[in-house]
Write a protein that holds these residues in place. Structure first.
Motif, PDB file in Angstrom:
ATOM      1  N   PRO A  83       2.000 -66.686  50.649  1.00  0.00           N
ATOM      2  CA  PRO A  83       2.743 -67.954  50.596  1.00  0.00           C
ATOM      3  C   PRO A  83       2.980 -68.479  49.190  1.00  0.00           C
ATOM      4  O   PRO A  83       3.905 -69.246  48.959  1.00  0.00           O
ATOM      5  N   GLN A  84       2.128 -68.080  48.247  1.00  0.00           N
ATOM      6  CA  GLN A  84       2.253 -68.582  46.876  1.00  0.00           C
ATOM      7  C   GLN A  84       2.838 -67.505  45.966  1.00  0.00           C
ATOM      8  O   GLN A  84       2.590 -66.313  46.170  1.00  0.00           O
ATOM      9  N   PRO A  85       3.632 -67.904  44.964  1.00  0.00           N
ATOM     10  CA  PRO A  85       4.087 -66.912  43.985  1.00  0.00           C
ATOM     11  C   PRO A  85       2.894 -66.361  43.212  1.00  0.00           C
ATOM     12  O   PRO A  85       1.928 -67.071  42.931  1.00  0.00           O
ATOM     13  N   VAL A  86       2.962 -65.087  42.875  1.00  0.00           N
ATOM     14  CA  VAL A  86       1.850 -64.402  42.222  1.00  0.00           C
ATOM     15  C   VAL A  86       2.112 -64.310  40.729  1.00  0.00           C
ATOM     16  O   VAL A  86       3.235 -64.071  40.292  1.00  0.00           O
ATOM     17  N   LYS A  87       1.059 -64.533  39.939  1.00  0.00           N
ATOM     18  CA  LYS A  87       1.108 -64.320  38.497  1.00  0.00           C
ATOM     19  C   LYS A  87       0.001 -63.344  38.108  1.00  0.00           C
ATOM     20  O   LYS A  87      -1.072 -63.343  38.711  1.00  0.00           O
ATOM     21  N   LEU A  88       0.278 -62.529  37.114  1.00  0.00           N
ATOM     22  CA  LEU A  88      -0.780 -61.676  36.585  1.00  0.00           C
ATOM     23  C   LEU A  88      -1.834 -62.495  35.861  1.00  0.00           C
ATOM     24  O   LEU A  88      -2.992 -62.089  35.776  1.00  0.00           O
ATOM     25  N   GLY A  89      -1.454 -63.650  35.328  1.00  0.00           N
ATOM     26  CA  GLY A  89      -2.400 -64.564  34.704  1.00  0.00           C
ATOM     27  C   GLY A  89      -2.889 -64.104  33.344  1.00  0.00           C
ATOM     28  O   GLY A  89      -2.440 -63.092  32.793  1.00  0.00           O
ATOM     29  N   LEU A  90      -3.842 -64.865  32.809  1.00  0.00           N
ATOM     30  CA  LEU A  90      -4.363 -64.579  31.473  1.00  0.00           C
ATOM     31  C   LEU A  90      -5.317 -63.390  31.463  1.00  0.00           C
ATOM     32  O   LEU A  90      -5.754 -62.967  30.390  1.00  0.00           O
ATOM     33  N   ALA A  91      -5.662 -62.874  32.634  1.00  0.00           N
ATOM     34  CA  ALA A  91      -6.469 -61.656  32.690  1.00  0.00           C
ATOM     35  C   ALA A  91      -5.575 -60.438  32.877  1.00  0.00           C
ATOM     36  O   ALA A  91      -5.667 -59.458  32.133  1.00  0.00           O
ATOM     37  N   GLY A  92      -4.682 -60.491  33.866  1.00  0.00           N
ATOM     38  CA  GLY A  92      -3.854 -59.335  34.179  1.00  0.00           C
ATOM     39  C   GLY A  92      -2.771 -59.049  33.152  1.00  0.00           C
ATOM     40  O   GLY A  92      -2.531 -57.884  32.800  1.00  0.00           O
ATOM     41  N   GLY A  93      -2.092 -60.095  32.643  1.00  0.00           N
ATOM     42  CA  GLY A  93      -1.003 -59.890  31.692  1.00  0.00           C
ATOM     43  C   GLY A  93      -1.430 -59.184  30.414  1.00  0.00           C
ATOM     44  O   GLY A  93      -0.904 -58.112  30.078  1.00  0.00           O
ATOM     45  N   PRO A  94      -2.410 -59.733  29.675  1.00  0.00           N
ATOM     46  CA  PRO A  94      -2.864 -59.043  28.463  1.00  0.00           C
ATOM     47  C   PRO A  94      -3.450 -57.659  28.736  1.00  0.00           C
ATOM     48  O   PRO A  94      -3.312 -56.757  27.910  1.00  0.00           O
ATOM     49  N   LEU A  95      -4.095 -57.478  29.903  1.00  0.00           N
ATOM     50  CA  LEU A  95      -4.669 -56.170  30.227  1.00  0.00           C
ATOM     51  C   LEU A  95      -3.565 -55.124  30.355  1.00  0.00           C
ATOM     52  O   LEU A  95      -3.662 -54.026  29.782  1.00  0.00           O
ATOM     53  N   ILE A  96      -2.505 -55.448  31.081  1.00  0.00           N
ATOM     54  CA  ILE A  96      -1.420 -54.492  31.276  1.00  0.00           C
ATOM     55  C   ILE A  96      -0.698 -54.199  29.960  1.00  0.00           C
ATOM     56  O   ILE A  96      -0.418 -53.037  29.636  1.00  0.00           O
ATOM     57  N   VAL A  97      -0.411 -55.247  29.182  1.00  0.00           N
ATOM     58  CA  VAL A  97       0.270 -55.039  27.899  1.00  0.00           C
ATOM     59  C   VAL A  97      -0.599 -54.186  26.967  1.00  0.00           C
ATOM     60  O   VAL A  97      -0.093 -53.285  26.283  1.00  0.00           O
ATOM     61  N   ALA A  98      -1.917 -54.436  26.949  1.00  0.00           N
ATOM     62  CA  ALA A  98      -2.805 -53.656  26.082  1.00  0.00           C
ATOM     63  C   ALA A  98      -2.832 -52.186  26.502  1.00  0.00           C
ATOM     64  O   ALA A  98      -2.835 -51.286  25.654  1.00  0.00           O
ATOM     65  N   ILE A  99      -2.856 -51.919  27.810  1.00  0.00           N
ATOM     66  CA  ILE A  99      -2.831 -50.536  28.293  1.00  0.00           C
ATOM     67  C   ILE A  99      -1.536 -49.849  27.862  1.00  0.00           C
ATOM     68  O   ILE A  99      -1.548 -48.710  27.377  1.00  0.00           O
ATOM     69  N   LEU A 100      -0.408 -50.547  28.016  1.00  0.00           N
ATOM     70  CA  LEU A 100       0.884 -49.964  27.654  1.00  0.00           C
ATOM     71  C   LEU A 100       1.000 -49.743  26.148  1.00  0.00           C
ATOM     72  O   LEU A 100       1.495 -48.705  25.695  1.00  0.00           O
ATOM     73  N   ILE A 101       0.519 -50.720  25.360  1.00  0.00           N
ATOM     74  CA  ILE A 101       0.575 -50.566  23.900  1.00  0.00           C
ATOM     75  C   ILE A 101      -0.360 -49.446  23.445  1.00  0.00           C
ATOM     76  O   ILE A 101      -0.015 -48.634  22.589  1.00  0.00           O
ATOM     77  N   GLY A 102      -1.569 -49.409  24.037  1.00  0.00           N
ATOM     78  CA  GLY A 102      -2.513 -48.353  23.675  1.00  0.00           C
ATOM     79  C   GLY A 102      -1.983 -46.970  23.989  1.00  0.00           C
ATOM     80  O   GLY A 102      -2.266 -46.000  23.281  1.00  0.00           O
TER      81      GLY A 102
ATOM     82  N   GLY B  63      -8.200 -53.140  27.438  1.00  0.00           N
ATOM     83  CA  GLY B  63      -6.932 -52.441  27.631  1.00  0.00           C
ATOM     84  C   GLY B  63      -6.618 -51.487  26.495  1.00  0.00           C
ATOM     85  O   GLY B  63      -6.159 -50.359  26.727  1.00  0.00           O
ATOM     86  N   LEU B  64      -6.860 -51.910  25.253  1.00  0.00           N
ATOM     87  CA  LEU B  64      -6.629 -51.025  24.108  1.00  0.00           C
ATOM     88  C   LEU B  64      -7.541 -49.801  24.164  1.00  0.00           C
ATOM     89  O   LEU B  64      -7.145 -48.699  23.782  1.00  0.00           O
ATOM     90  N   GLN B  65      -8.758 -50.006  24.647  1.00  0.00           N
ATOM     91  CA  GLN B  65      -9.716 -48.903  24.708  1.00  0.00           C
ATOM     92  C   GLN B  65      -9.326 -47.882  25.774  1.00  0.00           C
ATOM     93  O   GLN B  65      -9.362 -46.670  25.535  1.00  0.00           O
ATOM     94  N   VAL B  66      -8.958 -48.354  26.961  1.00  0.00           N
ATOM     95  CA  VAL B  66      -8.688 -47.428  28.064  1.00  0.00           C
ATOM     96  C   VAL B  66      -7.236 -46.963  28.098  1.00  0.00           C
ATOM     97  O   VAL B  66      -6.913 -45.996  28.797  1.00  0.00           O
TER      98      VAL B  66
ATOM     99  N   ILE C 152      -9.088 -63.598  27.305  1.00  0.00           N
ATOM    100  CA  ILE C 152      -7.949 -62.837  26.779  1.00  0.00           C
ATOM    101  C   ILE C 152      -8.425 -61.776  25.782  1.00  0.00           C
ATOM    102  O   ILE C 152      -8.013 -60.611  25.843  1.00  0.00           O
ATOM    103  N   LEU C 153      -9.292 -62.164  24.846  1.00  0.00           N
ATOM    104  CA  LEU C 153      -9.805 -61.199  23.868  1.00  0.00           C
ATOM    105  C   LEU C 153     -10.525 -60.050  24.562  1.00  0.00           C
ATOM    106  O   LEU C 153     -10.378 -58.883  24.184  1.00  0.00           O
ATOM    107  N   PHE C 154     -11.295 -60.382  25.581  1.00  0.00           N
ATOM    108  CA  PHE C 154     -12.094 -59.378  26.280  1.00  0.00           C
ATOM    109  C   PHE C 154     -11.209 -58.361  26.997  1.00  0.00           C
ATOM    110  O   PHE C 154     -11.331 -57.149  26.794  1.00  0.00           O
ATOM    111  N   VAL C 155     -10.297 -58.839  27.842  1.00  0.00           N
ATOM    112  CA  VAL C 155      -9.482 -57.905  28.629  1.00  0.00           C
ATOM    113  C   VAL C 155      -8.495 -57.154  27.731  1.00  0.00           C
ATOM    114  O   VAL C 155      -8.181 -55.980  28.005  1.00  0.00           O
ATOM    115  N   TYR C 156      -8.028 -57.787  26.659  1.00  0.00           N
ATOM    116  CA  TYR C 156      -7.091 -57.098  25.778  1.00  0.00           C
ATOM    117  C   TYR C 156      -7.784 -55.944  25.052  1.00  0.00           C
ATOM    118  O   TYR C 156      -7.217 -54.850  24.923  1.00  0.00           O
TER     119      TYR C 156
END
Length: 560
Positions: A407-426, A86-89, A79-83
């Motif tokens: 067949p399975q519901p999709v989640k962004l997970g602990l990698a995708g969720g923080p990455l997207i939020v960090a990009i949007l916040i940045g 995201g803030l950087q990019v 989480i720390l890494f991808v977040y």
């Protein structure tokens, strides 16, 4: 000896072997891994991935930590890494799609798509599990967040279970992923019959992306009678282009400042700042280009870069500040994340921007007080946006949604969720007065701590299966990884050269960014004195990173 044994191998009487044992193992794995990563063979090093291999070694010899503790550290590190990424990019993520950047990002999407297609093809040809192939793919393109996303997706599908072969595939394919990418870039130079001297001379000159990510200063003499007597604001509306007039000289007199209401007359000389792509049109509209030196070196006017450090300025536009009337200076450009932007009135300021101001020395000093210009203030970390963003990212990553055909519901997970939020916040945080700035060193520290914890956890969890897997034929995975590394870069490189007519140095920068491969960028940058590889890399890196993370998850969810 008993004390050392208890510290290294733990004690059954203590949870997880004891806190001292867990901290010691993690510290040793990270420290020794970083040292291993600094060793170079033929100019190539493992980098931070050395931690993964040391963790595998420790685990193989029985030096491990509690399973639950390791799982927490691994996920929190991810989480720390991808977040932090995201803030950087984030600030440059959406701007990378402008104009020429679209072309480069199309090529990057092609590289990612070819990599996924090659992985799926090998999955059907070899009969290996998709978890193994996704690990090999992530290692082949040196994409650690993809590894984390795949493990998180598998864990969500199987009630918290881990798939050690993901990490094993990554570890096996990673070294040749670094070397193979560099060798492919070298091979393209000979395959495309690149004339190095001609490409060097042309590097960056024809790159639309390069023209979007910089500014140019020039002096123009007004000779067009059609603009005689028109104000700067009227000419801006007529030209439909952003530009700033730094100073104006009338009849050979001393330069003075200009603003939107200043009228231009034939014979006036102006110092103009604009994007390189707009220069030709502006010169054609106004008159002719002349020597800028007399105006630049005038002693009555000075130019200085000032750092924005006052939180109350975050998110405000230049037109709202009215610096021309309040301070007596003109803002000519704004440097953000290493990129110069034309200082248009609707441009919103962010903490950490460096504004170039022009004016008399006393006026410039007044502007410094307005903007802050205090490095000490920037060094104070803004923890609220970081942890608020992480919380929002975890919430977003936990939301399930359905994709037709999966067949399975999709989640962004602990990698995708923080990455997207960090990009949007940045990107959008300053619009809502949210201070998201962190110094480059603080961001790098957060990122390195996160990836170190994650790789240590992955290595310690995969070590027991690593050697048996290699002995049972896992060494063949190296060849599969080489195919996933080389084929997409080779095909996309040929396509980008002949279809998009890209300069070779821009091309190899784009291919390095599409592979999220810093060693390949380092090699590319060493081949030329221009910054074309770095611009190409920076233009496509944000989208490529996002697609790599998403692709790894989707492959697990569809085939895993």
């Amino acid at each position: 000896m008993e004390l050392i044994e208890r510290l290294l191998f733990g004690s059954e009487s203590l949870w997880g072997g004891g806190v001292a044992h867990s901290v010691l193992i993690l510290a040793l794995v990270v420290a020794l891994g970083v040292m291993l990563g600094k060793l170079k063979v033929a100019g190539v090093s493992l980098g931070v991935t050395g931690i993964l291999f040391v963790g595998i070694g420790f685990s193989y010899f029985g030096m491990n930590v509690d399973e639950h503790l390791m799982h927490f550290l691994k996920e929190f590190g991810l989480i720390l890494f991808v977040y932090s990424i995201g803030l950087q990019v984030g600030p440059g993520f959406f701007s990378s799609f402008r104009k020429g950047g679209v072309t480069l990002n199309k090529l990057a999407v092609l590289v990612v798509a070819l990599g996924v297609a090659t992985t799926v093809a090998l999955y059907y040809i070899t009969g290996l599990s998709m978890t193994t192939m996704v690990g090999v793919m992530s290692g082949a393109v040196t994409n650690t967040p993809g590894l984390g996303a795949a493990q998180q997706a598998f864990s969500d599908m199987h009630a918290g279970a881990d798939a050690p072969d993901i990490a094993t595939g990554y570890a096996v394919a990673y070294p040749l992923g670094v070397v193979g990418a560099i060798l492919t870039l070298i091979g393209l130079r000979y395959l495309l019959r690149i004339d190095v001297k001609r490409e060097e001379a042309a590097a960056g000159q024809d790159s639309d992306a390069q023209k979007d990510l910089t500014t140019r200063r020039l002096s123009v003499e007004i000779v067009n009678a059609a603009v005689n007597g028109k104000t700067v604001a009227e000419i801006r509306d007529l030209a439909l282009r952003d530009f700033v007039i730094s100073r104006i000289s009338r009849g050979g007199g001393s330069p003075e400042l200009a603003d939107a209401s200043t009228a231009l007359h034939c014979g006036d000389r102006i110092l103009l700042i604009a994007a390189p792509r707009d220069v030709e049109a502006l010169v054609a509209l106004l008159g002719r280009e002349v020597d800028a030196e007399p105006m630049v070196h005038d002693k009555a006017m000075i130019s200085r870069r000032i750092l924005i450090t006052k939180p109350e300025l975050n998110g405000k536009t230049l037109s709202e500040l009215r610096v021309r009337s309040t301070c007596g200076v003109t803002i000519t450009r704004i440097n953000r994340s290493g990129i110069d932007l034309v200082a248009s009135g609707n441009l919103q300021l962010q903490i950490g921007d460096r504004v170039t101001v022009v004016g008399p020395e006393l006026s410039v000093a007044h502007a410094e007080r307005l903007f802050g210009n205090s490095l000490k203030r920037l060094n104070h970390p803004n923890l609220i946006p970081i942890f608020t963003g992480i919380a929002l990212g975890v919430l977003l990553g936990s939301i399930s949604f359905w994709i037709p055909g999966i067949p399975q519901p999709v989640k962004l997970g602990l990698a995708g969720g923080p990455l997207i939020v960090a990009i949007l916040i940045g990107r959008y945080g300053p619009h809502y007065k949210l201070v998201t700035y962190t110094t480059m060193s603080a961001n790098l520290m957060l990122r390195e701590v996160g990836i170190s914890l994650f790789l240590a956890g992955v290595g310690l969890g995969a070590g027991e299966e690593f050697v048996p897997t290699l002995a049972a034929g896992g060494y063949v995975w190296i060849a599969y990884g080489a195919v996933i590394t080389v084929v997409p870069l080779l095909l996309a490189g040929i396509f980008g050269r002949f279809y998009y007519k890209l300069n070779y140095y821009t091309l190899i920068g784009v291919l390095s960014g599409a592979s999220t491969n810093p060693p390949a960028l380092a090699y590319s940058a060493e081949q030329t004195s221009s910054d074309a590889p770095s611009v190409g890399y920076a233009t496509v890196y944000p989208l490529s990173m996002f697609l790599r993370v998403l692709a790894a998850q989707l492959l697990i969810l569809i085939f895993g």
